[in-house]
Scaffold this motif. Structure first.
Motif, PDB file in Angstrom:
ATOM      1  N   TYR A  74       6.839 -32.766 -24.247  1.00  0.00           N
ATOM      2  CA  TYR A  74       7.614 -33.769 -23.720  1.00  0.00           C
ATOM      3  C   TYR A  74       7.013 -35.169 -23.613  1.00  0.00           C
ATOM      4  CZ  TYR A  74      11.526 -30.735 -22.819  1.00  0.00           C
ATOM      5  OH  TYR A  74      12.792 -29.742 -22.689  1.00  0.00           O
ATOM      6  N   LEU A  75       7.641 -36.192 -24.190  1.00  0.00           N
ATOM      7  CA  LEU A  75       6.984 -37.493 -24.174  1.00  0.00           C
ATOM      8  C   LEU A  75       8.209 -38.714 -24.096  1.00  0.00           C
ATOM      9  CD1 LEU A  75       5.319 -37.307 -27.910  1.00  0.00           C
ATOM     10  CD2 LEU A  75       4.212 -37.233 -25.372  1.00  0.00           C
ATOM     11  N   VAL A  76       7.794 -39.572 -23.172  1.00  0.00           N
ATOM     12  CA  VAL A  76       8.875 -40.604 -23.018  1.00  0.00           C
ATOM     13  C   VAL A  76       9.123 -41.442 -23.980  1.00  0.00           C
ATOM     14  CG1 VAL A  76       9.481 -42.245 -21.476  1.00  0.00           C
ATOM     15  CG2 VAL A  76       8.393 -40.444 -20.237  1.00  0.00           C
ATOM     16  N   ARG A  77      10.180 -41.779 -24.791  1.00  0.00           N
ATOM     17  CA  ARG A  77      10.454 -42.279 -25.927  1.00  0.00           C
ATOM     18  C   ARG A  77      11.625 -43.311 -25.749  1.00  0.00           C
ATOM     19  NH1 ARG A  77       7.748 -41.028 -30.724  1.00  0.00           N
ATOM     20  NH2 ARG A  77       5.787 -40.151 -30.236  1.00  0.00           N
ATOM     21  N   LEU A  78      12.392 -43.088 -24.973  1.00  0.00           N
ATOM     22  CA  LEU A  78      13.684 -43.999 -24.573  1.00  0.00           C
ATOM     23  C   LEU A  78      13.485 -44.483 -23.279  1.00  0.00           C
ATOM     24  CD1 LEU A  78      16.219 -44.959 -25.529  1.00  0.00           C
ATOM     25  CD2 LEU A  78      17.395 -42.887 -25.007  1.00  0.00           C
ATOM     26  N   TYR A  79      13.568 -45.901 -22.976  1.00  0.00           N
ATOM     27  CA  TYR A  79      13.307 -46.458 -21.795  1.00  0.00           C
ATOM     28  C   TYR A  79      13.757 -47.875 -21.986  1.00  0.00           C
ATOM     29  CZ  TYR A  79       9.033 -48.935 -23.695  1.00  0.00           C
ATOM     30  OH  TYR A  79       8.541 -49.723 -24.515  1.00  0.00           O
ATOM     31  N   ASN A  80      13.963 -48.612 -20.809  1.00  0.00           N
ATOM     32  CA  ASN A  80      14.189 -49.821 -20.804  1.00  0.00           C
ATOM     33  C   ASN A  80      12.906 -50.678 -20.641  1.00  0.00           C
ATOM     34  OD1 ASN A  80      15.024 -52.810 -19.602  1.00  0.00           O
ATOM     35  ND2 ASN A  80      17.057 -51.698 -19.707  1.00  0.00           N
ATOM     36  N   ARG A  81      12.816 -51.555 -21.577  1.00  0.00           N
ATOM     37  CA  ARG A  81      11.378 -52.495 -21.549  1.00  0.00           C
ATOM     38  C   ARG A  81      11.362 -53.400 -20.460  1.00  0.00           C
ATOM     39  NH1 ARG A  81      11.904 -57.002 -26.633  1.00  0.00           N
ATOM     40  NH2 ARG A  81      14.236 -57.643 -26.019  1.00  0.00           N
ATOM     41  N   LYS A  82      12.449 -53.726 -19.808  1.00  0.00           N
ATOM     42  CA  LYS A  82      12.594 -54.677 -18.563  1.00  0.00           C
ATOM     43  C   LYS A  82      11.900 -53.801 -17.431  1.00  0.00           C
ATOM     44  CE  LYS A  82      14.416 -58.390 -20.649  1.00  0.00           C
ATOM     45  NZ  LYS A  82      13.583 -59.601 -20.844  1.00  0.00           N
ATOM     46  N   GLU A  96       4.510 -46.230 -19.153  1.00  0.00           N
ATOM     47  CA  GLU A  96       4.206 -45.809 -17.830  1.00  0.00           C
ATOM     48  C   GLU A  96       5.607 -45.612 -16.877  1.00  0.00           C
ATOM     49  OE1 GLU A  96       0.238 -47.744 -16.626  1.00  0.00           O
ATOM     50  OE2 GLU A  96       1.324 -49.396 -16.994  1.00  0.00           O
ATOM     51  N   VAL A  97       5.867 -44.175 -17.043  1.00  0.00           N
ATOM     52  CA  VAL A  97       7.120 -43.852 -16.225  1.00  0.00           C
ATOM     53  C   VAL A  97       6.445 -42.606 -15.360  1.00  0.00           C
ATOM     54  CG1 VAL A  97       9.422 -43.033 -16.278  1.00  0.00           C
ATOM     55  CG2 VAL A  97       8.654 -44.635 -17.979  1.00  0.00           C
ATOM     56  N   SER A  98       7.058 -42.281 -14.270  1.00  0.00           N
ATOM     57  CA  SER A  98       6.588 -41.443 -13.352  1.00  0.00           C
ATOM     58  C   SER A  98       7.557 -40.284 -13.709  1.00  0.00           C
ATOM     59  CB  SER A  98       6.624 -41.568 -11.842  1.00  0.00           C
ATOM     60  OG  SER A  98       7.946 -41.907 -11.427  1.00  0.00           O
ATOM     61  N   GLU A  99       7.212 -38.895 -13.632  1.00  0.00           N
ATOM     62  CA  GLU A  99       8.101 -37.871 -13.984  1.00  0.00           C
ATOM     63  C   GLU A  99       9.322 -37.800 -13.192  1.00  0.00           C
ATOM     64  OE1 GLU A  99       7.431 -32.840 -14.679  1.00  0.00           O
ATOM     65  OE2 GLU A  99       5.914 -34.142 -14.041  1.00  0.00           O
TER      66      GLU A  99
END
Length: 613
Positions: A74-82, A96-99
């Motif tokens: 699993y990889l974080v690929r969709l997120y808010n850049r702000k 850099e997102v915590s699980e």
């Protein structure tokens, strides 16, 4: 599209993210494909993307040797850049997102990352460099227990716990690669830790650090390649020069290339492709040969790593640089574009000419003795190189040529293109572009055209090119009464060639001998133009795997006439524009060529290192 010089993985990600139009960003690489289920899940969630603190991870599965590996990550690929930035690391650059802040999406991201074993090993080496550097830079101590225990533990995890034993040899190979990966990371960490010289290995530093790093890891940032060719197509048109320019440009996208040509003019090139004028075309062949050797010796210096590999394309100009390379232990790869002396034999006669061909064969033979590997554009030339010069088959690699698929495209408005070229709008137009020489088959084509024009009086034959046969062709056109049925276009400027491909109804290649690949064949197909050709050399290999019926039964004028009359009388049998172009996109692009040539380089360099060269 935005272009940015390579600053490292994390910074390149940031460069792209900063240029996004919206705040919600979806990260995807060029070798990844979104499954339908994943695409639908993203679309379904799109209206509800209100909580900036939430990020989404997706399940990525890779391939190896043609098989998909069931176990992914699993990889974080969709997120808010702000809300989140890219982790500033040499490798594994992700948001850099915590699980606890991530939500798993349904579906799969297919990672088509495997190209070849050579490519896999090259990237494997690069990533272990980066991971070891990251561990060293963070102050982690080297532990012998990690080096001893992690590799076998990784094998057990991958092969048994992740179920790769179900994938046969592919699963076993992946598990072994993971063992090697863990071992190399640990051992490189040990090397860095014991030497204490981080600056030699840190790929994040300034230019001086990068230069020193290349001394320890010479190929992680690309190769320093010296190439020797004949000339440049803008200075001297021809298939060899077109190939040489194209492959040099492709290689320079990931490496530094020094190209030696025989010219007093310097064409414009990309930054990493440096042209060196090594000889004067007005000089004798012997002076030009010596000039190439002097220029190569100057660039190679004392052999301390300024040039990694020599890539030669024309025997007379390549023999001197090859001699200099061998003095310094630099591997030599040669592309065999055809037997120079055999081509000379066909185009001349007499004692003086026979002496020239004998000398030419001697030069070729001496040059080829210096090569570590050979690249040929077809099986036809592989067999010829083996039979004429005794080169062992295991030293010869077949890498077909390619077309510039960005330049050679189907016409947006074919009628407008025909009007621009002053071609009759209602006529069936058959095109060929050749150097006007005996072995190109133009005399046989004219004889065939007599029959074609009787059957199709509204058809016109266009012959582009220049050469010593022009006078004889003009005479035959007059004798056959084809003045209104055939046009000799002369040399077609490079900027007009694509338009002629776009305007024609069919392309014909009437070669009689020594057709090593058929560059014009793939250029025409890339433009959406059907091609008929004699079953000679590389053209046979291109069309046999595409539409065999486009090959003439033989190379005689009657064979050509029969084939053209049949196809022009049954136009529905000809492949459409998309079918022609897709065949090229699948097999004959310069990216394909560049990747394969680089693999040959890395393999040759690897064997040189193993042999202690």
């Amino acid at each position: 599209m935005f272009v940015n010089p390579w600053p490292g993985y994390a910074k390149q990600r940031e460069f792209g993210v900063e240029r996004a139009v919206h705040d919600w960003v979806f990260l995807i690489d060029t070798d990844e494909v979104v499954s339908e289920e994943l695409a639908q899940d993203i679309l379904d969630r799109k209206p509800g993307l209100t909580d900036r603190a939430v990020a989404f991870s997706l399940y990525r599965i890779g391939d190896f040797l043609g098989r998909w590996l069931d176990k992914g990550e699993y990889l974080v690929r969709l997120y808010n850049r702000k809300e989140y930035g890219i982790r500033n690391s040499l490798v594994h650059e992700m948001p850099e997102v915590s699980e606890e802040k991530t939500v798993k999406l349904n579906g799969i991201l297919w990672h088509q990352g495997f190209r070849s074993i050579n490519d896999h090993v090259a990237r494997f080496n690069k990533y272990t460099d980066l991971e070891a550097q990251t561990a060293y830079a963070s102050g982690k101590p080297f532990k012998i227990s990690h080096l001893l225990l992690r590799p076998p533990a990784r094998f057990l995890q991958k092969y048994f716990l992740h179920g790769l034993f179900k994938k046969g040899i592919s699963g076993f190979a992946v598990s072994v690669f993971w063992v090697m990966y863990e071992f190399m990371v640990g051992f490189k960490h040990y090397e860095l830790n014991s030497s204490g010289r981080l600056a030699r290995h840190n790929a994040m530093g300034q230019a001086e650090k990068e230069k020193k790093g290349r001394e320890a890891m010479p190929y992680s940032d690309g190769l320093n390649i010296m190439t020797t060719g004949l000339s440049w197509p803008s200075l001297q048109p021809g298939g060899l020069n077109t190939y040489f320019k194209s492959v040099c440009e492709q290689l320079s996208s990931r490496n530094k290339v020094h190209a030696l040509i025989c010219s007093q003019e310097t064409p414009s090139t990309p930054k990493e492709l440096i042209i060196h004028n090594a000889g004067d075309p007005k000089q004798s062949i012997w002076k030009r040969k010596d000039a190439f050797q002097r220029k190569a010796a100057d660039l190679m210096g004392n052999g301390s790593g300024r040039i990694d590999i020599l890539y030669s394309h024309f025997a007379p100009y390549g023999i001197g640089p090859a001699i200099e390379a061998k003095k310094r232990g630099i591997p030599v790869v040669m592309t065999f574009h055809g037997p120079w002396n055999e081509e000379m034999k066909i185009e001349g006669q007499g004692i003086k000419h026979r002496v020239k061909t004998t000398i030419a064969k001697s030069i070729e033979h001496k040059a080829y003795k210096l090569a570590d590997k050979f690249i040929v554009l077809s099986e036809y030339f592989r067999d010829m190189l083996h039979s004429l010069h005794g080169v062992p088959l295991h030293k010869i690699i077949v890498i077909p040529g390619a077309a510039n698929v960005e330049r050679f495209v189907p016409a947006a408005n074919r009628l407008a293109t025909r009007r621009t070229l002053n071609l009759p709008e209602g006529a069936t137009t058959v095109l060929t572009v050749r150097r006007l020489m005996n072995r190109m088959g133009l005399l046989q084509l004219l004889e065939a055209w007599k029959q074609v024009s009787e059957r199709f009086p509204n058809a016109i034959l266009l012959i582009g090119g220049k050469g010593p046969l022009r006078g004889e062709l003009e005479g035959k056109i007059s004798d056959y009464g084809l003045a209104n049925k055939v046009r000799l276009l002369g040399y077609i400027p490079d900027h007009e060639l694509a338009s002629y491909y776009q305007a024609a109804d069919m392309f014909v290649v009437p070669s009689q001998a020594l057709e090593g690949f058929g560059l014009i064949t793939v250029e025409a197909l890339s433009s959406g133009l059907p091609v008929m050709a004699t079953p000679v050399g590389g053209n046979k290999e291109i069309l046999q795997g595409f539409r065999p019926e486009l090959l003439f039964k033989g190379s005689t004028s009657d064979d050509m006439a029969e084939g053209m009359i049949h196809m022009l009388g049954n136009r529905k049998l000809l492949p459409g524009r998309d079918e022609c172009r897709n065949h090229v996109l699948e097999k004959y692009t310069w990216q394909h060529v560049g990747d394969q040539v680089e693999s040959v380089f890395l393999e040759t360099l690897g064997k040189g290192v193993a042999a202690g060269c």
